[in-house]
Design a protein around this motif. Sequence first.
Motif, PDB file in Angstrom:
ATOM      1  N   UNK A   1       9.475  14.547  18.625  1.00 65.23           N
ATOM      2  CA  UNK A   1       9.486  13.099  17.938  1.00 65.23           C
ATOM      3  C   UNK A   1       9.215  11.891  19.032  1.00 65.23           C
ATOM      4  N   UNK A   2       8.306  11.818  18.295  1.00 59.29           N
ATOM      5  CA  UNK A   2       7.516  10.508  19.985  1.00 59.29           C
ATOM      6  C   UNK A   2       9.119   9.409  19.526  1.00 59.29           C
ATOM      7  N   UNK A   3       9.002   9.133  21.100  1.00 56.08           N
ATOM      8  CA  UNK A   3      10.315   7.797  21.112  1.00 56.08           C
ATOM      9  C   UNK A   3       9.510   7.134  20.326  1.00 56.08           C
ATOM     10  N   UNK A   4       8.719   6.233  20.613  1.00 54.65           N
ATOM     11  CA  UNK A   4       8.726   4.836  19.606  1.00 54.65           C
ATOM     12  C   UNK A   4       7.881   5.076  18.108  1.00 54.65           C
ATOM     13  N   UNK A   5       7.286   6.065  17.953  1.00 54.36           N
ATOM     14  CA  UNK A   5       6.926   6.142  16.471  1.00 54.36           C
ATOM     15  C   UNK A   5       7.899   6.315  16.056  1.00 54.36           C
ATOM     16  N   UNK A   6       8.698   7.037  16.186  1.00 59.32           N
ATOM     17  CA  UNK A   6       9.822   8.047  15.964  1.00 59.32           C
ATOM     18  C   UNK A   6       9.064   8.792  14.342  1.00 59.32           C
ATOM     19  N   UNK A   7       9.415   8.239  12.769  1.00 58.02           N
ATOM     20  CA  UNK A   7       9.493   8.698  11.938  1.00 58.02           C
ATOM     21  C   UNK A   7       8.556   8.208  10.750  1.00 58.02           C
ATOM     22  N   UNK A   8       8.218   6.390  11.240  1.00 61.47           N
ATOM     23  CA  UNK A   8       7.800   5.154  10.508  1.00 61.47           C
ATOM     24  C   UNK A   8       8.614   4.409   9.585  1.00 61.47           C
ATOM     25  N   UNK A   9       7.613   4.750   8.294  1.00 61.70           N
ATOM     26  CA  UNK A   9       8.422   3.956   7.229  1.00 61.70           C
ATOM     27  C   UNK A   9       9.307   5.355   6.292  1.00 61.70           C
ATOM     28  N   UNK A  10       9.427   6.853   7.156  1.00 65.46           N
ATOM     29  CA  UNK A  10      10.262   7.265   6.743  1.00 65.46           C
ATOM     30  C   UNK A  10       9.222   8.235   5.686  1.00 65.46           C
ATOM     31  N   UNK A  11       8.590   8.057   4.910  1.00 69.50           N
ATOM     32  CA  UNK A  11       8.115   8.560   3.706  1.00 69.50           C
ATOM     33  C   UNK A  11       6.836   9.268   4.411  1.00 69.50           C
ATOM     34  N   UNK A  12       7.004  10.424   3.164  1.00 73.03           N
ATOM     35  CA  UNK A  12       5.751  11.535   3.468  1.00 73.03           C
ATOM     36  C   UNK A  12       4.562  11.632   3.332  1.00 73.03           C
ATOM     37  N   UNK A  13       3.300  11.767   2.978  1.00 69.54           N
ATOM     38  CA  UNK A  13       1.947  12.045   3.116  1.00 69.54           C
ATOM     39  C   UNK A  13       1.503  11.509   1.691  1.00 69.54           C
ATOM     40  N   UNK A  14       0.891  10.295   1.650  1.00 69.44           N
ATOM     41  CA  UNK A  14       0.380   9.510   2.309  1.00 69.44           C
ATOM     42  C   UNK A  14       0.749   8.691   2.016  1.00 69.44           C
ATOM     43  N   UNK A  15       1.976   8.215   1.536  1.00 66.56           N
ATOM     44  CA  UNK A  15       2.133   7.066   2.164  1.00 66.56           C
ATOM     45  C   UNK A  15       3.410   6.532   3.285  1.00 66.56           C
ATOM     46  N   UNK A  35       0.921  -1.101  -0.092  1.00 63.75           N
ATOM     47  CA  UNK A  35      -0.369  -0.432  -0.063  1.00 63.75           C
ATOM     48  C   UNK A  35       1.061   1.369   0.297  1.00 63.75           C
ATOM     49  N   UNK A  36       2.147   1.293   0.675  1.00 63.71           N
ATOM     50  CA  UNK A  36       3.087   2.155   0.671  1.00 63.71           C
ATOM     51  C   UNK A  36       3.673   2.755  -0.658  1.00 63.71           C
ATOM     52  N   UNK A  37       3.524   1.803  -1.460  1.00 61.91           N
ATOM     53  CA  UNK A  37       4.245   1.339  -2.658  1.00 61.91           C
ATOM     54  C   UNK A  37       3.704   2.233  -3.477  1.00 61.91           C
ATOM     55  N   UNK A  38       1.963   1.953  -3.639  1.00 67.37           N
ATOM     56  CA  UNK A  38       0.971   1.825  -4.135  1.00 67.37           C
ATOM     57  C   UNK A  38       0.883   3.492  -3.960  1.00 67.37           C
ATOM     58  N   UNK A  39       0.922   4.349  -3.036  1.00 69.02           N
ATOM     59  CA  UNK A  39       0.697   5.790  -2.802  1.00 69.02           C
ATOM     60  C   UNK A  39       1.867   6.209  -2.755  1.00 69.02           C
ATOM     61  N   UNK A  40       3.031   5.886  -3.567  1.00 67.53           N
ATOM     62  CA  UNK A  40       3.990   6.414  -3.262  1.00 67.53           C
ATOM     63  C   UNK A  40       4.353   7.481  -4.183  1.00 67.53           C
ATOM     64  N   UNK A  41       3.243   7.545  -4.997  1.00 70.44           N
ATOM     65  CA  UNK A  41       3.459   8.646  -6.561  1.00 70.44           C
ATOM     66  C   UNK A  41       2.951   9.894  -6.202  1.00 70.44           C
ATOM     67  N   UNK A  42       1.653   9.555  -5.145  1.00 74.83           N
ATOM     68  CA  UNK A  42       0.917  11.069  -4.511  1.00 74.83           C
ATOM     69  C   UNK A  42       1.799  10.923  -4.120  1.00 74.83           C
ATOM     70  N   UNK A  43       3.189  10.285  -3.027  1.00 72.35           N
ATOM     71  CA  UNK A  43       3.594  11.521  -1.634  1.00 72.35           C
ATOM     72  C   UNK A  43       4.784  12.607  -2.600  1.00 72.35           C
ATOM     73  N   UNK A  44       5.032  11.914  -3.601  1.00 74.22           N
ATOM     74  CA  UNK A  44       5.942  12.397  -4.850  1.00 74.22           C
ATOM     75  C   UNK A  44       5.429  14.093  -5.452  1.00 74.22           C
ATOM     76  N   UNK A  45       3.839  13.869  -5.688  1.00 74.28           N
ATOM     77  CA  UNK A  45       3.431  14.832  -5.479  1.00 74.28           C
ATOM     78  C   UNK A  45       3.415  15.741  -4.748  1.00 74.28           C
ATOM     79  N   UNK A  46       2.673  15.370  -3.588  1.00 74.30           N
ATOM     80  CA  UNK A  46       3.203  15.936  -2.257  1.00 74.30           C
ATOM     81  C   UNK A  46       3.957  16.571  -1.516  1.00 74.30           C
ATOM     82  N   UNK A  47       5.416  15.972  -2.318  1.00 76.23           N
ATOM     83  CA  UNK A  47       7.105  17.233  -2.182  1.00 76.23           C
ATOM     84  C   UNK A  47       6.882  18.230  -2.494  1.00 76.23           C
ATOM     85  N   UNK A  48       7.349  17.608  -3.887  1.00 74.54           N
ATOM     86  CA  UNK A  48       6.605  18.887  -5.199  1.00 74.54           C
ATOM     87  C   UNK A  48       6.113  20.452  -4.664  1.00 74.54           C
TER      88      UNK A  48
END
Length: 336
Positions: free
Chosen positions: A166-180, A16-29
């Motif tokens: 920064x949350x000590x447990x969750x930190x940055x999750x998978x390290x990807x931008x929204x929504x991935x 699901x993160x892979x599928x959403x990654x193109x949207x994260x690229x748009x969000x980054x831009x």
Amino acid sequence: MNNFFVKIWYGPLNILSVILFPLSVIFFLTITLRKFFYKIGIFKVFKFKTPILIVGNLTVGGTGKTPLVIWLNNYFTERGIKVGIITSGYRSNIKNSSIIRSDLEAPKYGDEASLIYSETRTNVISGKDRVLSTLMMEKEFKCDLIIHDDGLQNYSIHRDLEILLIDSEKKFGNGLLLPAGPLRETKNRLDCTDIIAINNSSDSTVPAIELNNSKIKNSLTSKTHNIKEFSGKRVHLVTGIGNPSRLENILKKHKILYCSHLYKDHHKYNGDEIIFKDDLPIFITTKDYIKLKLLKTPSPFIKNNNLWIMQLDISPNIKFTSYLDNWINLEFGNEN
């Protein structure tokens, strides 16, 4: 936060993160272009007469920003610095920036605004337009400092100090931008932040904030007890906050047997949530209790000896307070 996204963002990298990654690229831009427009002056950055302190984070969801804002208000107030606080009015019933003047009206201005006002009794303004809210604060109150609860990604406001949690447990999750992933900005944002603090941590080598729920208050008697008194007992945990796992870990730590009744962050209570067929103790947070007790027709269970409010104690370490004290001396040294 929706459990669906929690599993995507904070678990192993998945399809699901892979599928959403193109949207994260748009969000980054989009966010990169937006920040560039602020940098070159196409979008206006407002500089205020009053020093501005921003408390924020990089991820979606709770990292303890509002409890820290409450602690900061008390810390500055003890040093003779008059504070005003701005909140976003997230999920509130208001359109315009509004001053909170009483407990009874506070809930309509949003959960954070209601909790902050209840705990501090300071000047609190809630509104979706942070610039207008800040201008209102300067016009209506003579504050020495204005603190924004959240707002790290709002670049229309010039800030004199940023605190990034920064949350000590969750930190940055998978390290990807929204929504991935859960990131609102890339981790490069850490390089231009004044104070980076690890929340819910006892690490003494970096600025850190330790969160404790060792005390619990009875809603009927208002007497405070040590949470250890419930060790080995069964309880209901009812809460609608961004990071309920922290509360569950507290209960596990004290060997309290619990049944979780978890609602999404900013849940709108109707009172039925704390009604059960058994007579087991019910644990809730202050944030939950404020919303429950101010219902127009509060649950009859809101005032009973089985309803317990978990008390949150925030303890920033010396690294954190040293950074803060240095800034206070530079900003207010000649005045306070």
